[in-house]
Design a protein around this motif. Structure first.
Motif, PDB file in Angstrom:
ATOM      1  N   PHE A 230       0.841  -1.352  -0.020  1.00  0.00           N
ATOM      2  CA  PHE A 230      -0.298  -0.070  -0.030  1.00  0.00           C
ATOM      3  C   PHE A 230       0.925   1.098   0.159  1.00  0.00           C
ATOM      4  O   PHE A 230       0.618   2.349  -0.713  1.00  0.00           O
ATOM      5  CB  PHE A 230      -0.890  -0.129   1.119  1.00  0.00           C
ATOM      6  N   PHE A 231       1.883   1.200   0.767  1.00  0.00           N
ATOM      7  CA  PHE A 231       2.769   2.301   0.922  1.00  0.00           C
ATOM      8  C   PHE A 231       3.551   2.633  -0.476  1.00  0.00           C
ATOM      9  O   PHE A 231       3.821   3.798  -0.708  1.00  0.00           O
ATOM     10  CB  PHE A 231       3.805   1.859   1.952  1.00  0.00           C
ATOM     11  N   LEU A 232       4.064   1.550  -1.148  1.00  0.00           N
ATOM     12  CA  LEU A 232       4.749   1.812  -2.386  1.00  0.00           C
ATOM     13  C   LEU A 232       4.014   1.802  -3.468  1.00  0.00           C
ATOM     14  O   LEU A 232       4.364   2.608  -4.386  1.00  0.00           O
ATOM     15  CB  LEU A 232       5.691   0.643  -2.396  1.00  0.00           C
ATOM     16  N   LYS A 233       2.671   1.355  -3.566  1.00  0.00           N
ATOM     17  CA  LYS A 233       1.806   1.557  -4.884  1.00  0.00           C
ATOM     18  C   LYS A 233       0.703   2.220  -4.853  1.00  0.00           C
ATOM     19  O   LYS A 233       0.276   2.644  -6.044  1.00  0.00           O
ATOM     20  CB  LYS A 233       1.529  -0.028  -5.194  1.00  0.00           C
ATOM     21  N   ASP A 234       0.087   2.566  -3.683  1.00  0.00           N
ATOM     22  CA  ASP A 234      -1.020   3.356  -3.775  1.00  0.00           C
ATOM     23  C   ASP A 234      -0.696   4.709  -3.888  1.00  0.00           C
ATOM     24  O   ASP A 234      -0.433   5.393  -2.856  1.00  0.00           O
ATOM     25  CB  ASP A 234      -2.060   2.922  -2.792  1.00  0.00           C
ATOM     26  N   ASP A 235      -1.415   5.387  -4.944  1.00  0.00           N
ATOM     27  CA  ASP A 235      -1.157   6.741  -4.908  1.00  0.00           C
ATOM     28  C   ASP A 235      -2.152   7.643  -3.830  1.00  0.00           C
ATOM     29  O   ASP A 235      -1.569   8.714  -3.388  1.00  0.00           O
ATOM     30  CB  ASP A 235      -1.793   7.480  -6.535  1.00  0.00           C
ATOM     31  N   SER A 236      -2.956   7.010  -3.411  1.00  0.00           N
ATOM     32  CA  SER A 236      -4.058   7.886  -2.435  1.00  0.00           C
ATOM     33  C   SER A 236      -3.214   7.882  -1.034  1.00  0.00           C
ATOM     34  O   SER A 236      -3.615   8.912  -0.094  1.00  0.00           O
ATOM     35  CB  SER A 236      -5.366   7.027  -2.111  1.00  0.00           C
ATOM     36  N   PHE A 237      -2.369   7.023  -0.736  1.00  0.00           N
ATOM     37  CA  PHE A 237      -1.657   6.989   0.495  1.00  0.00           C
ATOM     38  C   PHE A 237      -0.807   8.389   0.693  1.00  0.00           C
ATOM     39  O   PHE A 237      -0.683   8.844   1.732  1.00  0.00           O
ATOM     40  CB  PHE A 237      -0.823   5.738   0.503  1.00  0.00           C
TER      41      PHE A 237
END
Length: 230
Positions: A193-200
């Motif tokens: 989630f940290f590496l791939k999700d833009d919304s994070f």
């Protein structure tokens, strides 16, 4: 590219940046008149601007939190399900832990109907008493969001031990993931989630700006005036 679909996030960042610039540049209110287009308003209580500013920032922060919290959690849980489906099959450590968990799970299951069906197929009633499970395979997994069964699960199949080459349908079941495996999967999902999700990153930036804006506002307009008054 970072998504800007959430206008509450955009508003919160914009207002936070205005507060940060206001205090960083050491700006101040000149006079007691506010002009809104062709209209001018006289401010009788200039000190009240701090309170108005504070609650305005609270409003934008609250609207952002309400709009982003559920969406962010939903996105994260989708990565949790993806990690469970993938790593319980491909990771040697998680695969071994998951198989051990599934073998304990199948021992607690009532497989009497499955045994009877096998004995009928093999035409050997003694097989019910001599029944043993053999090779176990994990073929799926995910995160169940239903209230009654919420949590990580593993889908597995286990073949019966047979002396001949008879093709028998495997026993299939779904098991809950144990605590240690769950902790590893939640952590793995967070990394994804940290590496791939833009919304994070968008949410993180918004929270950072809000924290800075609140800190500057509270210190400069509430705490510091009280401290120097003593």
């Amino acid at each position: 590219m970072v998504s800007e679909n959430n206008h509450y996030s955009r508003n919160a960042k914009f207002v936070s940046v205005l507060f940060v610039l206001y205090y960083y540049l050491d700006l101040s209110v000149i006079g007691d008149v506010i002009r809104l287009g062709p209209l001018s308003y006289s401010i009788g209580n200039v000190d009240g601007l701090s309170v108005v500013s504070f609650f305005s920032l609270v409003y934008f922060a609250f609207r952002f939190y309400v709009s982003s919290d559920a969406d962010l959690l939903s996105r994260y849980l989708s990565y949790v399900g993806l990690a469970c489906s993938k790593y319980t099959r491909t990771s040697p450590v998680l695969n071994s832990l998951s198989k051990s968990n599934c073998r304990r799970h199948v021992k607690r299951q009532d497989v009497s109907n499955y045994k009877i069906r096998l004995s009928e197929i093999l035409r050997d009633e003694s097989y019910i008493d001599n029944f043993e499970f053999g090779e176990l395979t994990i073929y799926g997994g995910g995160y169940d969001r239903n209230r009654g069964s919420k949590g990580l699960y593993i889908d597995y199949e286990i073949e019966p031990k047979l002396d001949d080459l008879t093709r028998i349908q495997s026993y299939r079941a779904r098991a809950k993931v144990n605590f240690f495996s769950s902790a590893l999967l939640y952590f793995s999902a967070f990394i994804l989630f940290f590496l791939k999700d833009d919304s994070f990153w968008d949410v993180l930036l918004t929270y950072v700006l809000l924290v800075i804006a609140f800190s500057l506002l509270i210190w400069n307009d509430f705490l510091f005036p009280v401290i120097i008054s003593f």
